[in-house]
Design an enzyme around this catalytic site. Structure first.
Site, short mmCIF file in Angstrom:
data_model
loop_
_atom_site.label_atom_id
_atom_site.label_comp_id
_atom_site.label_asym_id
_atom_site.label_seq_id
_atom_site.Cartn_x
_atom_site.Cartn_y
_atom_site.Cartn_z
N ARG A 64 0.82 -1.21 0.00
CA ARG A 64 0.00 0.00 0.00
C ARG A 64 0.86 1.26 0.00
O ARG A 64 0.47 2.28 -0.56
CB ARG A 64 -0.95 -0.02 1.20
CG ARG A 64 -2.09 -1.00 1.02
CD ARG A 64 -2.92 -1.10 2.27
NE ARG A 64 -2.50 -2.20 3.11
CZ ARG A 64 -2.71 -2.25 4.42
NH1 ARG A 64 -3.29 -1.24 5.03
NH2 ARG A 64 -2.33 -3.30 5.11
N GLU A 101 1.27 -5.87 13.30
CA GLU A 101 0.09 -6.12 14.13
C GLU A 101 -0.43 -7.54 13.93
O GLU A 101 -1.03 -8.11 14.83
CB GLU A 101 -1.00 -5.09 13.80
CG GLU A 101 -2.02 -4.91 14.90
CD GLU A 101 -3.09 -3.88 14.55
OE1 GLU A 101 -3.04 -3.27 13.47
OE2 GLU A 101 -4.00 -3.71 15.38
O1 LIG Z 1 3.32 -0.50 11.91
P1 LIG Z 1 3.13 -1.95 11.57
O2 LIG Z 1 2.57 -2.76 12.70
O3 LIG Z 1 4.35 -2.57 11.00
O4 LIG Z 1 2.00 -2.03 10.46
C1 LIG Z 1 1.89 -1.16 9.36
C2 LIG Z 1 2.01 -1.90 8.06
O5 LIG Z 1 0.93 -2.85 7.93
C3 LIG Z 1 0.43 -2.77 6.60
O6 LIG Z 1 1.22 -3.51 5.74
P2 LIG Z 1 1.01 -5.04 5.34
O7 LIG Z 1 2.27 -5.76 5.71
O8 LIG Z 1 -0.28 -5.54 5.87
O9 LIG Z 1 1.09 -5.03 3.78
P3 LIG Z 1 0.34 -4.54 2.48
O10 LIG Z 1 0.67 -3.08 2.31
O11 LIG Z 1 1.03 -5.37 1.48
O12 LIG Z 1 -1.13 -4.78 2.59
C4 LIG Z 1 0.57 -1.30 6.28
O13 LIG Z 1 0.54 -1.09 4.88
C5 LIG Z 1 1.90 -0.94 6.90
O14 LIG Z 1 2.98 -1.15 6.00
N1 LIG Z 2 -5.29 -1.82 11.85
C1 LIG Z 2 -4.68 -1.68 10.66
N2 LIG Z 2 -5.37 -1.18 9.61
C2 LIG Z 2 -4.76 -1.05 8.42
N3 LIG Z 2 -3.51 -1.39 8.18
C3 LIG Z 2 -2.81 -1.88 9.20
N4 LIG Z 2 -1.51 -2.31 9.29
C4 LIG Z 2 -1.30 -2.73 10.54
N5 LIG Z 2 -2.39 -2.59 11.29
C5 LIG Z 2 -3.35 -2.07 10.47
#
Ligand SMILES: O=P(O)(O)OC[C@H]1O[C@H](OP(=O)(O)OP(=O)(O)O)[C@H](O)[C@@H]1O
Ligand SMILES: Nc1ncnc2[nH]cnc12
Length: 177
Positions: A64, A101
């Site tokens: 994202r 998370e």
């Molecule tokens: O602060 P944190 O606990 O590390 O979480 C934040 C991350 O979680 C999500 O990524 P995700 O790995 O779900 O990947 P995506 O963007 O591929 O959906 C979001 O896009 C952040 O990069």
């Molecule tokens: N609660 C949340 N919503 C969207 N993106 C996330 N990445 C980690 N935690 C998330």
């Protein structure tokens, strides 16, 4: 559009999904913001505004973060460094593992992709536990570049992600919950 107008517009488009991707997580879904031209453009500009003149390139975290970093880089007239999930980059890489998370993962960048000392502004959609952005910051520093700051659309303050970031690193979030 000023910062508070952008904040209100983005918040009005944001979707909240309980128990995704696992029970107990309230997922902040930005896809309706990405799909709305006015909100997406305003968000892209808001992410770099606090760091104007203090970065040479944006870094986007897969997946994202890629959308926001790419849009913000075009608006700011700079390039974009893709920070990829492990196993996707074809040349020699640096790797950092981290937890978030809802799981664990690893990020990679190509060694030597930017000149030494390049000022890199890290962009992502959400700062939750901070594991992702902290790993991105470690990669940038290990590669010999400088982290100019961190900019995210949404900060989940109750998860204290700021505390996971290197001391002194400037972090901006448009929305904080
Ligand atoms: O602060 P944190 O606990 O590390 O979480 C934040 C991350 O979680 C999500 O990524 P995700 O790995 O779900 O990947 P995506 O963007 O591929 O959906 C979001 O896009 C952040 O990069
Ligand atoms: N609660 C949340 N919503 C969207 N993106 C996330 N990445 C980690 N935690 C998330």
């Amino acid at each position: 559009m000023n910062e508070s107008e952008t904040r209100a517009l983005v918040e009005s488009r944001l979707a909240l999904i309980p128990d995704f991707p696992e029970p107990g997580v309230l997922f902040r879904d930005l896809t309706p913001v990405f799909a709305d031209g006015e909100a997406f453009h305003a968000l892209a500009e808001a992410l770099t505004a606090p760091f104007a003149g203090r970065f040479d390139v944006l870094a986007g975290v897969e997946a994202r973060g890629f959308l926001l970093a790419a849009a913000a880089s075009v608006a700011a007239g700079v390039g974009v460094l893709p920070i990829r999930k492990a196993g996707k980059l074809p040349r020699a890489v640096l790797r950092e593992e981290y937890s978030l998370e809802y799981g664990t993962a690893a990020l990679e960048v190509h060694e030597g992709e930017l000149p030494p000392g390049t000022r890199v502004l890290i962009v992502d959609d959400v700062l939750a536990t901070g594991g992702t952005v902290a790993a991105a910051a470690r990669l940038v520093e290990r590669a010999g570049w400088h982290v100019a700051g961190v900019s995210v659309a949404i900060e989940l303050a109750e998860l204290h992600g700021r505390d996971a970031l290197p001391a002194g690193l400037e972090a901006y979030s448009l929305l904080s919950y």
